[in-house]
Design a protein around this motif. Structure first.
Motif, PDB file in Angstrom:
ATOM      1  N   GLN B  68       0.859  -1.175   0.000  1.00 38.26           N
ATOM      2  CA  GLN B  68       0.000   0.000   0.000  1.00 38.26           C
ATOM      3  C   GLN B  68       0.906   1.238   0.000  1.00 38.26           C
ATOM      4  N   ILE B  69       0.627   2.149  -0.907  1.00 39.91           N
ATOM      5  CA  ILE B  69       1.389   3.398  -0.993  1.00 39.91           C
ATOM      6  C   ILE B  69       0.482   4.508  -0.471  1.00 39.91           C
ATOM      7  N   THR B  70       0.860   5.102   0.658  1.00 43.53           N
ATOM      8  CA  THR B  70       0.017   6.162   1.214  1.00 43.53           C
ATOM      9  C   THR B  70       0.835   7.447   1.344  1.00 43.53           C
ATOM     10  N   VAL B  81      -2.681   4.984  -8.688  1.00 43.71           N
ATOM     11  CA  VAL B  81      -1.905   4.475  -7.547  1.00 43.71           C
ATOM     12  C   VAL B  81      -2.257   3.002  -7.291  1.00 43.71           C
ATOM     13  N   GLU B  82      -3.527   2.655  -7.479  1.00 40.06           N
ATOM     14  CA  GLU B  82      -3.910   1.247  -7.308  1.00 40.06           C
ATOM     15  C   GLU B  82      -3.287   0.382  -8.406  1.00 40.06           C
ATOM     16  N   GLU B  85       0.303  -0.195  -7.362  1.00 35.98           N
ATOM     17  CA  GLU B  85       0.364  -1.207  -6.294  1.00 35.98           C
ATOM     18  C   GLU B  85       0.205  -2.609  -6.889  1.00 35.98           C
TER      19      GLU B  85
END
Lengths: 247, 128
Positions: B68-70, B81-82, B85
């Motif tokens: 997960q990139i937050t 972004v999904e 990932e």
């Protein structure tokens, strides 16, 4: 095309974010470009679309104090929207009305905030990526998204800010230095009231003037379709755990 | 079972957004949750110089099992972004093609406040 300006409204967090989306959808279908100004009741913490709610927000404390928590559909950081202490704006327009580049379009819209503050005698400047500073301190944070050929930028103008309350709602990486961090933040954030002793109404009037300068515009309302769509989006999307706790 | 925990506090405190100031203290925290295959849950956080905060959370053994990139960066369009990932799952953390995979997932999308190189570096920091 004449801009539609929607006068200052107060809604809860879920309806505020749902209205932004509902208007974006209608602008995509041909509704006029729209400016809206609004406040949050109850006060709320909004987090950026990529932020982890558990990393950023003390959910338990927010619940206890009746502060709403919502994930925005724009990037950027967590913001405490104090019911009494800030005014939020949204600019919703077809992309073709704005510069193609993201930074350039931030520059244009943040320029409207800067113009508004200038009307209050406050000298401010856009600071990339998405801030506006006055007297070397942050007075406004802004965030943008583009979908369906429509640009949405919303941002907050700090009129008054309770940093202690803000920090009690937001997580800090190290509790041991909480007090020190609050002191540092207090030194880096500023408010309209720090420059001019004026009412929030005067700040709002300056925003309307600054945002509409050199535009054809008129005051307008949300359409019934927009209001219904916003209510549906608030209830079925923005209030859901699936959305707000996505990360 | 073993665990290690380290923190690095060297990131410049020059940001003015309150929440980013919180992040600007900057920390890299490794927390190892072991199972029989030495799978790890790792977290790395960095305030990118001149940019935004990026936090990587991964389950890793031989390869990245989940990620997960937050953070407070921007990405247009956001759903990219999904895709990034998803493109990283199954890769070895030191896969030489990691940056290319991210750029392919970006496919013209704009990252603002972080770059593909930043993502790769922070992912690798997470397992150090």
């Amino acid at each position: 095309m004449k801009w539609r300006v929607i006068k200052l409204q107060t809604n809860d967090a879920f309806l505020n974010m749902a209205i932004d989306q509902a208007v974006s959808e209608s602008v995509s279908r041909g509704a006029p470009p729209t400016l809206r100004f609004y406040k949050w009741k109850p006060s709320a913490v909004s987090i950026g679309i990529f932020q982890s709610v558990h990393d950023e927000v003390d959910i338990e404390k927010c619940n206890r104090l009746g502060v709403d928590v919502i994930r925005r559909r724009t990037g950027g950081g967590a913001v405490y929207h104090d019911n009494a202490g800030e005014i939020t704006y949204s600019v919703i327009a077809k992309e073709e009305l704005m510069p193609k580049g993201i930074t350039e379009s931030y520059h244009v819209i943040c320029g409207w905030v800067v113009q508004s503050l200038a009307k209050l005698g406050i000298e401010a400047a856009f600071k990339p990526i998405n801030d506006i500073i006055a007297g070397g301190k942050k007075i406004s944070g802004n965030a943008q998204t583009r979908r369906g050929g429509v640009l949405l930028q919303h941002g907050t103008i700090l009129h008054d800010v309770d940093v202690d309350k803000m920090f009690s709602l937001l997580k800090v990486p190290d509790e041991k230095i909480r007090d020190k961090m609050i002191a540092v933040v207090k030194d880096r954030v500023t408010r309209v009231l720090d420059f001019r002793h004026i009412t929030q109404e005067e700040t709002y009037q300056a925003l309307v003037k600054g945002f509409t300068e050199s535009k054809e515009w008129e005051f307008g309302q949300l359409t019934q379709i927009e209001r219904q769509r916003a209510k549906t989006l608030a209830d079925t999307f923005y209030k859901t755990e699936e959305w707000n706790f996505k990360r | 079972m073993w665990c290690r925990h380290s923190e690095i506090r060297s990131v410049k405190r020059r940001d003015i957004l309150p929440i980013r100031l919180v992040a600007a203290i900057g920390h890299i925290k490794l927390k190892n949750i072991t199972d029989s295959h030495l799978a790890m849950h790792v977290v790395a956080t960095e305030k990118v110089s001149g940019g935004k905060l990026v936090r990587i959370k991964m389950d890793v053994d031989e390869v990245i099992n989940s990620i997960q990139i937050t953070g407070d960066f921007f990405c247009h369009p956001e759903h990219t972004v999904e895709l990034i990932e998803a493109a990283l799952v199954g890769l070895h953390v030191h896969d030489g093609l990691m940056k290319e995979k991210i750029e392919k997932a970006l496919d013209g999308a704009q990252l603002i406040g972080a770059t593909a190189d930043d993502f790769v570096r922070i992912i690798r920091q997470a397992i150090r």
